[in-house]
Design a protein around this motif. Structure first.
Motif, PDB file in Angstrom:
ATOM      1  N   ILE A  70       0.840  -1.204   0.000  1.00 10.57           N
ATOM      2  CA  ILE A  70       0.000   0.000   0.000  1.00 10.57           C
ATOM      3  C   ILE A  70       0.870   1.246   0.000  1.00 10.57           C
ATOM      4  O   ILE A  70       0.626   2.212  -0.738  1.00 10.57           O
ATOM      5  N   ALA A  71       1.908   1.253   0.828  1.00  8.27           N
ATOM      6  CA  ALA A  71       2.798   2.415   0.911  1.00  8.27           C
ATOM      7  C   ALA A  71       3.521   2.647  -0.404  1.00  8.27           C
ATOM      8  O   ALA A  71       3.717   3.800  -0.828  1.00  8.27           O
ATOM      9  N   ASP A  72       3.942   1.577  -1.082  1.00  7.28           N
ATOM     10  CA  ASP A  72       4.610   1.716  -2.375  1.00  7.28           C
ATOM     11  C   ASP A  72       3.717   2.440  -3.382  1.00  7.28           C
ATOM     12  O   ASP A  72       4.166   3.327  -4.108  1.00  7.28           O
ATOM     13  N   VAL A  73       2.452   2.044  -3.418  1.00  4.26           N
ATOM     14  CA  VAL A  73       1.513   2.656  -4.369  1.00  4.26           C
ATOM     15  C   VAL A  73       1.209   4.095  -3.974  1.00  4.26           C
ATOM     16  O   VAL A  73       1.203   4.999  -4.809  1.00  4.26           O
ATOM     17  N   ALA A  74       0.964   4.336  -2.687  1.00  4.46           N
ATOM     18  CA  ALA A  74       0.606   5.680  -2.227  1.00  4.46           C
ATOM     19  C   ALA A  74       1.734   6.667  -2.491  1.00  4.46           C
ATOM     20  O   ALA A  74       1.488   7.822  -2.856  1.00  4.46           O
ATOM     21  N   ALA A  75       2.982   6.239  -2.319  1.00  6.27           N
ATOM     22  CA  ALA A  75       4.112   7.125  -2.560  1.00  6.27           C
ATOM     23  C   ALA A  75       4.170   7.577  -4.011  1.00  6.27           C
ATOM     24  O   ALA A  75       4.634   8.695  -4.310  1.00  6.27           O
ATOM     25  N   GLY A  76       3.693   6.726  -4.914  1.00 11.25           N
ATOM     26  CA  GLY A  76       3.682   7.086  -6.324  1.00 11.25           C
ATOM     27  C   GLY A  76       2.694   8.182  -6.667  1.00 11.25           C
ATOM     28  O   GLY A  76       2.739   8.744  -7.767  1.00 11.25           O
ATOM     29  N   ARG A 156      -3.006  17.160  -0.592  1.00 10.32           N
ATOM     30  CA  ARG A 156      -3.716  15.941  -0.205  1.00 10.32           C
ATOM     31  C   ARG A 156      -3.289  15.470   1.174  1.00 10.32           C
ATOM     32  O   ARG A 156      -2.222  15.805   1.665  1.00 10.32           O
ATOM     33  N   ALA A 157      -4.187  14.702   1.788  1.00  7.74           N
ATOM     34  CA  ALA A 157      -3.924  14.098   3.086  1.00  7.74           C
ATOM     35  C   ALA A 157      -3.901  12.588   2.940  1.00  7.74           C
ATOM     36  O   ALA A 157      -4.717  12.015   2.213  1.00  7.74           O
ATOM     37  N   PHE A 158      -2.971  11.945   3.637  1.00 12.78           N
ATOM     38  CA  PHE A 158      -2.888  10.490   3.688  1.00 12.78           C
ATOM     39  C   PHE A 158      -3.219  10.055   5.109  1.00 12.78           C
ATOM     40  O   PHE A 158      -2.513  10.406   6.053  1.00 12.78           O
ATOM     41  N   LEU A 159      -4.305   9.288   5.254  1.00 12.59           N
ATOM     42  CA  LEU A 159      -4.769   8.891   6.577  1.00 12.59           C
ATOM     43  C   LEU A 159      -5.034   7.400   6.636  1.00 12.59           C
ATOM     44  O   LEU A 159      -5.414   6.777   5.637  1.00 12.59           O
ATOM     45  N   SER A 160      -4.859   6.847   7.817  1.00 14.61           N
ATOM     46  CA  SER A 160      -5.228   5.462   8.081  1.00 14.61           C
ATOM     47  C   SER A 160      -6.180   5.455   9.269  1.00 14.61           C
ATOM     48  O   SER A 160      -6.504   6.509   9.827  1.00 14.61           O
ATOM     49  N   GLY A 161      -6.628   4.276   9.672  1.00 16.29           N
ATOM     50  CA  GLY A 161      -7.562   4.180  10.790  1.00 16.29           C
ATOM     51  C   GLY A 161      -7.738   2.748  11.229  1.00 16.29           C
ATOM     52  O   GLY A 161      -6.990   1.854  10.825  1.00 16.29           O
ATOM     53  N   SER A 162      -8.757   2.519  12.054  1.00 16.21           N
ATOM     54  CA  SER A 162      -9.003   1.177  12.592  1.00 16.21           C
ATOM     55  C   SER A 162     -10.006   0.387  11.780  1.00 16.21           C
ATOM     56  O   SER A 162     -10.003  -0.844  11.825  1.00 16.21           O
ATOM     57  N   GLU A 190      -7.545  16.935  -1.313  1.00 12.55           N
ATOM     58  CA  GLU A 190      -7.915  15.554  -1.581  1.00 12.55           C
ATOM     59  C   GLU A 190      -7.555  14.705  -0.382  1.00 12.55           C
ATOM     60  O   GLU A 190      -6.586  14.989   0.326  1.00 12.55           O
ATOM     61  N   VAL A 191      -8.319  13.632  -0.167  1.00 16.73           N
ATOM     62  CA  VAL A 191      -8.085  12.745   0.968  1.00 16.73           C
ATOM     63  C   VAL A 191      -7.848  11.332   0.453  1.00 16.73           C
ATOM     64  O   VAL A 191      -8.704  10.761  -0.232  1.00 16.73           O
ATOM     65  N   VAL A 192      -6.683  10.778   0.770  1.00 18.08           N
ATOM     66  CA  VAL A 192      -6.331   9.413   0.374  1.00 18.08           C
ATOM     67  C   VAL A 192      -6.292   8.558   1.634  1.00 18.08           C
ATOM     68  O   VAL A 192      -5.547   8.837   2.569  1.00 18.08           O
ATOM     69  N   VAL A 193      -7.114   7.516   1.665  1.00 21.68           N
ATOM     70  CA  VAL A 193      -7.178   6.604   2.804  1.00 21.68           C
ATOM     71  C   VAL A 193      -6.327   5.378   2.506  1.00 21.68           C
ATOM     72  O   VAL A 193      -6.435   4.778   1.432  1.00 21.68           O
ATOM     73  N   LEU A 194      -5.483   5.001   3.446  1.00 26.18           N
ATOM     74  CA  LEU A 194      -4.648   3.815   3.336  1.00 26.18           C
ATOM     75  C   LEU A 194      -5.179   2.774   4.321  1.00 26.18           C
ATOM     76  O   LEU A 194      -5.126   2.981   5.534  1.00 26.18           O
ATOM     77  N   ALA A 195      -5.698   1.671   3.808  1.00 19.48           N
ATOM     78  CA  ALA A 195      -6.305   0.661   4.677  1.00 19.48           C
ATOM     79  C   ALA A 195      -6.118  -0.719   4.071  1.00 19.48           C
ATOM     80  O   ALA A 195      -6.552  -0.959   2.935  1.00 19.48           O
TER      81      ALA A 195
END
Length: 304
Positions: A70-76, A156-162, A190-195
């Motif tokens: 997920i981190a690899d893709v988000a960094a792109g 943009r914001a990169f956020l994660s959660g539970s 923009e808001v990008v969620v990493l989950a």
């Protein structure tokens, strides 16, 4: 394993006990019937419902390969010279390690772990919020953190959660963390969620990012026969969320990018620098990874 870590994924259980996920799922169901654990989408947690939250040491050992993909893709998604906000979490920490290679970047964060990952990055400026340190996840929370974000605007914001559901969006188990995450959302265009897939279909106490505010979801490929995950992804796509599914990192290399259409249409997957391919439209099969040598697949799904 659940008692030691607070939570565990079915995929990890199957690997450790060297059996199929079908068998593990049946055993987890039996343990839940005895009140020994609670099933969650793609895994299991200790009983405690909406309010229980695992600490950083426990989270850091869950779905590590998936978080890396997920981190690899988000960094792109991040370009040179951008200004972004990165929230607290183990997945965002993995993202920060990759953002250290992006020159001219400005990163605003309330996470000590994110700041630490970027501390020695060349030509990356780190701006930290104020606030009170929350030791369980090494994040700054409270009114000081929220006030320091007022008037801020980034791309943009990169956020994660539970947890993440199509009905409520992203959520977390802690009220103070949720409040700061909402302030981070307000600062971004923009808001990008990493989950990862273990959070799909899980609902926790405090909503942080409503579905209609989410621009994009970056997740990993759910296990086979996980119809619930496919249904949740379809529901998110139907509400306009752009969905990027990162393939298994074990394959290594660069991925493939495509567009997510409606359920009844086939999913075209465009290989970078190559011809397009077609995936079947059924929710389970659309998430199957196609063989591409030693390269993972990334499927970018959005409403037509």
């Amino acid at each position: 394993m659940v008692r030691a870590n607070g939570a565990v994924s079915l995929r990890e259980l199957a690997r450790v006990v060297q059996t199929s996920e079908v068998t593990v799922r049946r055993d987890v169901r039996a343990l839940e019937a005895e009140g020994l654990l609670d099933r969650r989408h793609g895994g299991a947690v200790l009983p405690g419902g909406f309010t229980r939250e695992s600490g950083f040491p426990q989270k850091s050992h869950l779905a590590t390969a998936e978080k890396t993909a997920i981190a690899d893709v988000a960094a792109g998604l991040v370009e040179e010279g951008e200004a972004v906000v990165v929230g607290a979490g183990t997945t965002t920490q993995e993202l920060a390690r990759r953002l250290a290679r992006v020159p001219g970047l400005t990163v605003v964060t309330n996470s000590l772990l994110v700041a630490q990952a970027l501390a020695h990055a060349n030509r990356v400026e780190v701006v930290m919020t104020g606030g009170t340190l929350r030791g369980s996840n090494y994040a700054l929370v409270g009114s000081g953190a929220e006030q320091s974000l007022q008037g801020l605007r980034v791309s943009r914001a990169f956020l994660s959660g539970s947890g993440l559901t199509a009905e409520r969006g992203l959520s977390t188990s802690n009220m103070l963390s949720a409040s700061v995450d909402r302030a981070l959302v307000q600062a971004a265009a923009e808001v990008v969620v990493l989950a990862d897939h273990t959070k799909l279909g899980t609902d926790t106490m405090f909503q942080t990012v409503p579905t209609d505010v989410m621009t994009r979801l970056v997740t990993d490929e759910p296990p086979p026969h996980d119809d619930r995950a496919a249904t949740e992804l379809q529901a998110l796509a139907d509400q306009g969320v752009q969905i990027t599914v990162a393939g298994a990192v074990a394959s290594g290399g660069e991925g493939m990018v495509g567009r997510r259409p409606r359920r009844e249409s086939p999913l075209p997957v465009q290989r970078r620098g190559g011809p397009s391919a077609q995936l079947r439209s059924a929710p389970a099969s659309m998430l199957e990874q196609q063989a591409a040598g030693d390269r993972p697949r990334v499927a970018d799904m959005r409403r037509r």
